[in-house]
Motif scaffolding. Structure first.
Motif, mmCIF file in Angstrom:
data_model
loop_
_atom_site.group_PDB
_atom_site.id
_atom_site.type_symbol
_atom_site.label_atom_id
_atom_site.label_comp_id
_atom_site.label_asym_id
_atom_site.label_seq_id
_atom_site.Cartn_x
_atom_site.Cartn_y
_atom_site.Cartn_z
ATOM 1 N N PHE A 367 3.592 -3.495 0.662
ATOM 2 C CA PHE A 367 2.531 -4.143 1.436
ATOM 3 C C PHE A 367 2.216 -3.264 2.642
ATOM 4 C CE2 PHE A 367 4.933 -7.210 -0.889
ATOM 5 C CZ PHE A 367 4.015 -8.117 -1.365
ATOM 6 N N PHE A 368 0.925 -2.932 2.796
ATOM 7 C CA PHE A 368 0.518 -2.023 3.872
ATOM 8 C C PHE A 368 -0.399 -2.715 4.877
ATOM 9 C CE2 PHE A 368 1.977 0.890 0.639
ATOM 10 C CZ PHE A 368 2.615 1.879 1.382
ATOM 11 N N ASP A 369 -0.239 -2.337 6.123
ATOM 12 C CA ASP A 369 -0.949 -2.938 7.253
ATOM 13 C C ASP A 369 -2.452 -3.015 7.000
ATOM 14 O OD1 ASP A 369 -0.381 -3.557 10.368
ATOM 15 O OD2 ASP A 369 -2.340 -2.600 10.114
ATOM 16 N N LEU A 370 -3.041 -4.142 7.402
ATOM 17 C CA LEU A 370 -4.468 -4.350 7.153
ATOM 18 C C LEU A 370 -5.337 -3.395 7.951
ATOM 19 C CD1 LEU A 370 -4.606 -8.266 7.098
ATOM 20 C CD2 LEU A 370 -4.380 -6.680 5.176
ATOM 21 N N ASP A 371 -4.865 -2.954 9.118
ATOM 22 C CA ASP A 371 -5.659 -2.055 9.959
ATOM 23 C C ASP A 371 -5.212 -0.603 9.853
ATOM 24 O OD1 ASP A 371 -7.288 -4.120 11.104
ATOM 25 O OD2 ASP A 371 -5.531 -4.733 12.274
ATOM 26 N N ASN A 372 -3.971 -0.394 9.418
ATOM 27 C CA ASN A 372 -3.437 0.964 9.263
ATOM 28 C C ASN A 372 -2.837 1.093 7.862
ATOM 29 O OD1 ASN A 372 -2.256 3.456 9.371
ATOM 30 N ND2 ASN A 372 -0.880 3.011 11.085
ATOM 31 N N PRO A 373 -3.657 1.498 6.878
ATOM 32 C CA PRO A 373 -3.213 1.503 5.476
ATOM 33 C C PRO A 373 -2.058 2.458 5.175
ATOM 34 C CG PRO A 373 -5.316 2.633 5.725
ATOM 35 C CD PRO A 373 -5.034 1.978 7.035
ATOM 36 N N ARG A 374 -1.629 3.257 6.157
ATOM 37 C CA ARG A 374 -0.497 4.158 5.937
ATOM 38 C C ARG A 374 0.826 3.549 6.406
ATOM 39 N NH1 ARG A 374 -2.724 10.222 7.617
ATOM 40 N NH2 ARG A 374 -4.451 10.283 6.112
ATOM 41 N N ARG A 375 0.752 2.401 7.080
ATOM 42 C CA ARG A 375 1.965 1.802 7.636
ATOM 43 C C ARG A 375 2.399 0.605 6.801
ATOM 44 N NH1 ARG A 375 3.618 -2.032 11.535
ATOM 45 N NH2 ARG A 375 1.462 -2.738 11.871
ATOM 46 N N GLU A 376 3.606 0.681 6.251
ATOM 47 C CA GLU A 376 4.135 -0.415 5.446
ATOM 48 C C GLU A 376 4.595 -1.542 6.366
ATOM 49 O OE1 GLU A 376 7.348 -1.008 1.756
ATOM 50 O OE2 GLU A 376 6.964 0.980 2.611
ATOM 51 N N VAL A 377 4.322 -2.801 5.952
ATOM 52 C CA VAL A 377 4.721 -3.954 6.750
ATOM 53 C C VAL A 377 5.911 -4.648 6.100
ATOM 54 C CG1 VAL A 377 2.423 -4.298 7.703
ATOM 55 C CG2 VAL A 377 3.063 -5.464 5.583
ATOM 56 N N GLY A 378 6.589 -5.475 6.886
ATOM 57 C CA GLY A 378 7.812 -6.111 6.426
ATOM 58 C C GLY A 378 7.618 -7.516 5.897
ATOM 59 N N VAL A 379 8.722 -8.223 5.750
ATOM 60 C CA VAL A 379 8.749 -9.575 5.208
ATOM 61 C C VAL A 379 7.892 -10.512 6.050
ATOM 62 C CG1 VAL A 379 10.243 -11.573 4.808
ATOM 63 C CG2 VAL A 379 11.007 -9.285 4.148
ATOM 64 N N GLY A 380 7.074 -11.320 5.360
ATOM 65 C CA GLY A 380 6.283 -12.340 6.036
ATOM 66 C C GLY A 380 5.006 -11.871 6.683
ATOM 67 N N VAL A 381 4.689 -10.579 6.569
ATOM 68 C CA VAL A 381 3.482 -10.029 7.198
ATOM 69 C C VAL A 381 2.453 -9.704 6.112
ATOM 70 C CG1 VAL A 381 2.533 -8.211 8.652
ATOM 71 C CG2 VAL A 381 4.870 -9.035 9.040
ATOM 72 N N PRO A 382 1.230 -10.263 6.195
ATOM 73 C CA PRO A 382 0.207 -9.968 5.187
ATOM 74 C C PRO A 382 -0.168 -8.488 5.183
ATOM 75 C CG PRO A 382 -0.396 -11.894 6.491
ATOM 76 C CD PRO A 382 0.759 -11.244 7.191
ATOM 77 N N GLY A 383 -0.375 -7.956 3.989
ATOM 78 C CA GLY A 383 -0.777 -6.563 3.868
ATOM 79 C C GLY A 383 -1.445 -6.290 2.534
ATOM 80 N N HIS A 384 -2.013 -5.108 2.410
ATOM 81 C CA HIS A 384 -2.618 -4.681 1.154
ATOM 82 C C HIS A 384 -1.510 -4.492 0.110
ATOM 83 C CE1 HIS A 384 -6.641 -4.027 2.780
ATOM 84 N NE2 HIS A 384 -6.092 -3.470 3.839
ATOM 85 N N ILE A 385 -1.712 -5.061 -1.081
ATOM 86 C CA ILE A 385 -0.700 -5.002 -2.130
ATOM 87 C C ILE A 385 -0.877 -3.730 -2.957
ATOM 88 C CG2 ILE A 385 0.272 -6.151 -4.151
ATOM 89 C CD1 ILE A 385 -0.790 -8.781 -3.031
ATOM 90 N N VAL A 386 0.224 -2.996 -3.114
ATOM 91 C CA VAL A 386 0.247 -1.773 -3.923
ATOM 92 C C VAL A 386 1.375 -1.908 -4.936
ATOM 93 C CG1 VAL A 386 0.423 0.734 -3.869
ATOM 94 C CG2 VAL A 386 -0.620 -0.456 -1.958
ATOM 95 N N VAL A 387 1.101 -1.571 -6.200
ATOM 96 C CA VAL A 387 2.031 -1.852 -7.292
ATOM 97 C C VAL A 387 2.312 -0.596 -8.106
ATOM 98 C CG1 VAL A 387 2.332 -3.148 -9.449
ATOM 99 C CG2 VAL A 387 1.264 -4.249 -7.473
ATOM 100 N N ARG A 388 3.560 -0.486 -8.565
ATOM 101 C CA ARG A 388 3.934 0.592 -9.491
ATOM 102 C C ARG A 388 4.814 -0.007 -10.587
ATOM 103 N NH1 ARG A 388 7.424 5.416 -7.054
ATOM 104 N NH2 ARG A 388 8.930 3.706 -6.887
ATOM 105 N N GLY A 389 4.596 0.416 -11.840
ATOM 106 C CA GLY A 389 5.416 -0.085 -12.934
ATOM 107 C C GLY A 389 4.918 0.421 -14.270
ATOM 108 N N PRO A 390 5.680 0.171 -15.349
ATOM 109 C CA PRO A 390 5.303 0.675 -16.671
ATOM 110 C C PRO A 390 4.065 0.009 -17.241
ATOM 111 C CG PRO A 390 7.168 -0.817 -16.842
ATOM 112 C CD PRO A 390 6.943 -0.583 -15.372
#
Length: 503
Positions: A367-390
């Motif tokens: 989950f990445f910060d809504l205003d700074n897409p390079r900064r990952e946010v922690g538990v309970g903080v809304p952010g842009h969802i990024v996914v990796r998997g098969p």
């Protein structure tokens, strides 16, 4: 994850459960052995029509026996399935079929379907339109009405592009084995994607087999009946959610697929009572209709072990109303076409209402910060969802520019906003493009919807943003009142002042 192709997965189940019922359509049944035999013959016939490795074949079929037959036959012949909604207009078909470069289209031999395809074919170089008769699968009363249009079908068969299912099967010969790898594209799935521009997500055999295997874990908490599970399939297989969670998962596990071509309450309840399903795939709108329907009974769902909801956010009050009436929990999941589609889901016995569950096995999420897409946010903080998997797609077909926008170093940038809680459950907030900016403040429409939906007279609600001269945007709610209730703007405004902070 299984290192097999989709046909390998299906044929393995057919060898394991040859006498089990694979397909059930309006009470007419087909065993796994018979289905595997039919798939093989149709695959051989398709090869005689020119289908080879990589040939695109579009399926414009509702849930009926022809869909799984052609789906696995195309793949067994080495081809690629292009999913089409039978409700598409001729213009929409022209765009998608042309973009996919599909050479063959498969449809029911219904006048409305074939007429659209022949109109489309005037502008798209399709080589064959295969028409499938539904009559043999219908109860005798419906079959009579269907066969009344026999004269029309005889005329259509003379069209140079049209090949009937019977004629196709009559030329079946030995199947030529095609070497298909798990990394080869299996399905081109139309999607608005993360930007709203129509594209084709290229899903490989490996993507779809992996997502079926990941989803299979969810069934571990569901009691296995003696004769195998029964999946009630009212959601269309041409949609990626049902394609994975019902078709592929069902046939991989030896389940009986009870297919309905469309949702009609009377038929749905009759089918529910006839087959006593183990699993039902739903969307929130269907749950709400059932909860509001006076003829739907609590014991209709007595044998249901797992109800999975996807395709749209599930309002908590809808889930609660359904469970209160029928005594069965609903398990919300989250996914998107580009992820085949399931990313996370609530498991039986481990549900957290209001969340979409934990991410599936082998899946990473950040989950990445809504205003700074390079900064990952922690538990309970809304952010842009990024996914990796098969299960993450290979990319958009023949669209490297759009692919680069969403796939970065193996991570899929979903365009969704959410957060993860201390227990590892994912909570969705909204789509990034749906955020409403009011006087510089971010407003999430789903939060407003959830708040106003608590009003006892609100049945359905959609919240969106519209331009405003001084604030930039304003929040607007479109509401359907509960039947028989009178709801005014003043009522909603007064309620909003209590449950929302006005801007």
């Amino acid at each position: 994850m299984p290192d097999v192709t989709l046909p390998d997965m299906f044929l393995g189940a057919a060898r394991a459960y040859p006498e089990r019922i694979a397909l059930d359509f309006m009470g007419r049944e087909m065993t796994y052995a018979k289905l595997a035999h039919e798939v093989g013959n149709v695959a051989a016939s398709l090869q005689l029509l020119g289908v080879s490795k990589g040939t695109r074949v579009a399926l414009m079929l509702p849930n009926c026996p022809y869909y799984p037959i052609f789906y696995y036959a195309v793949l067994l012949a080495g081809g690629v399935v292009v999913n089409l909604n039978p409700l598409y207009t001729a213009v929409e078909l022209e765009h998608i079929v042309g973009q996919a470069k599909a050479e063959i289209v498969v449809s029911l031999d219904m006048p409305s379907h074939v007429a659209k395809l022949l109109e489309m074919a005037e502008n798209v170089p399709v080589r064959h339109v295969i028409t499938c008769p539904l009559g043999p699968w219908l109860p005798w009363v419906k079959r009579s009405a269907y066969e009344a249009l026999g004269w029309w079908r005889r005329e259509v068969r003379t069209h140079p592009l049209v090949t009937g299912y019977g004629a196709l099967r009559a030329v079946a010969s030995g199947l030529q084995v095609v070497q298909v790898a798990v990394g080869d594209v299996a399905v081109l799935q139309p999607t608005g994607g993360t930007t709203g521009i129509p594209k084709l997500a290229a899903l490989t055999h490996g993507n779809l087999v992996a997502n079926a295997a990941q989803s299979r874990v969810l069934l571990e908490g569901v009691t296995l009946p003696e004769n195998g599970r029964v999946f009630l399939c009212v959601l269309p297989f041409f949609h990626v959610f049902a394609n994975t969670a019902l078709l592929n998962l069902g046939l991989a596990t030896g389940a009986r697929l009870v297919m309905m071509p469309r949702f009609e309450m009377k038929d749905f309840l009759a089918t529910l009572r006839r087959v006593n399903p183990t699993l039902i795939g739903v969307v929130p709108a269907l749950l709400q209709k059932l909860a509001e329907n006076k003829k739907a009974r609590r014991d209709d769902f007595a044998g249901v072990g797992f109800i999975i909801s996807g395709g749209a956010p599930l309002p908590v009050d809808v889930a609660e109303a359904f469970t209160e009436k029928f005594g069965v929990e609903v398990h919300e999941g989250y996914g998107l076409t580009e992820a085949s589609p399931v990313v996370a889901c609530n498991a039986p016995g481990k549900r957290k209402l209001g969340s979409v569950g934990r991410v599936l096995a082998g899946t990473d999420v950040k989950f990445f910060d809504l205003d700074n897409p390079r900064r990952e946010v922690g538990v309970g903080v809304p952010g842009h969802i990024v996914v990796r998997g098969p299960q993450v797609m290979q990319g958009y077909d023949n669209n490297p520019e759009e692919t680069k926008l969403v796939l970065k170093k193996g991570w899929l940038h979903t365009g969704d906003i959410g957060m993860i809680d201390e227990d590892g459950y994912v909570h969705l907030t909204d789509r990034a493009k749906d955020i409403v900016m009011v006087s510089g403040f971010k407003i999430f429409p789903r939060q407003v919807e959830d708040a106003l939906r608590a009003h006892p007279d609100v049945a359905e609600i959609v919240v969106l943003g519209l331009p405003h001269r001084s604030k930039g945007e304003q929040v607007v709610a479109v509401i359907r009142a509960v039947e028989g209730r009178r709801l005014t703007e003043e009522d909603v405004a007064a309620f909003a002042k209590v449950c929302l902070n006005p801007l």
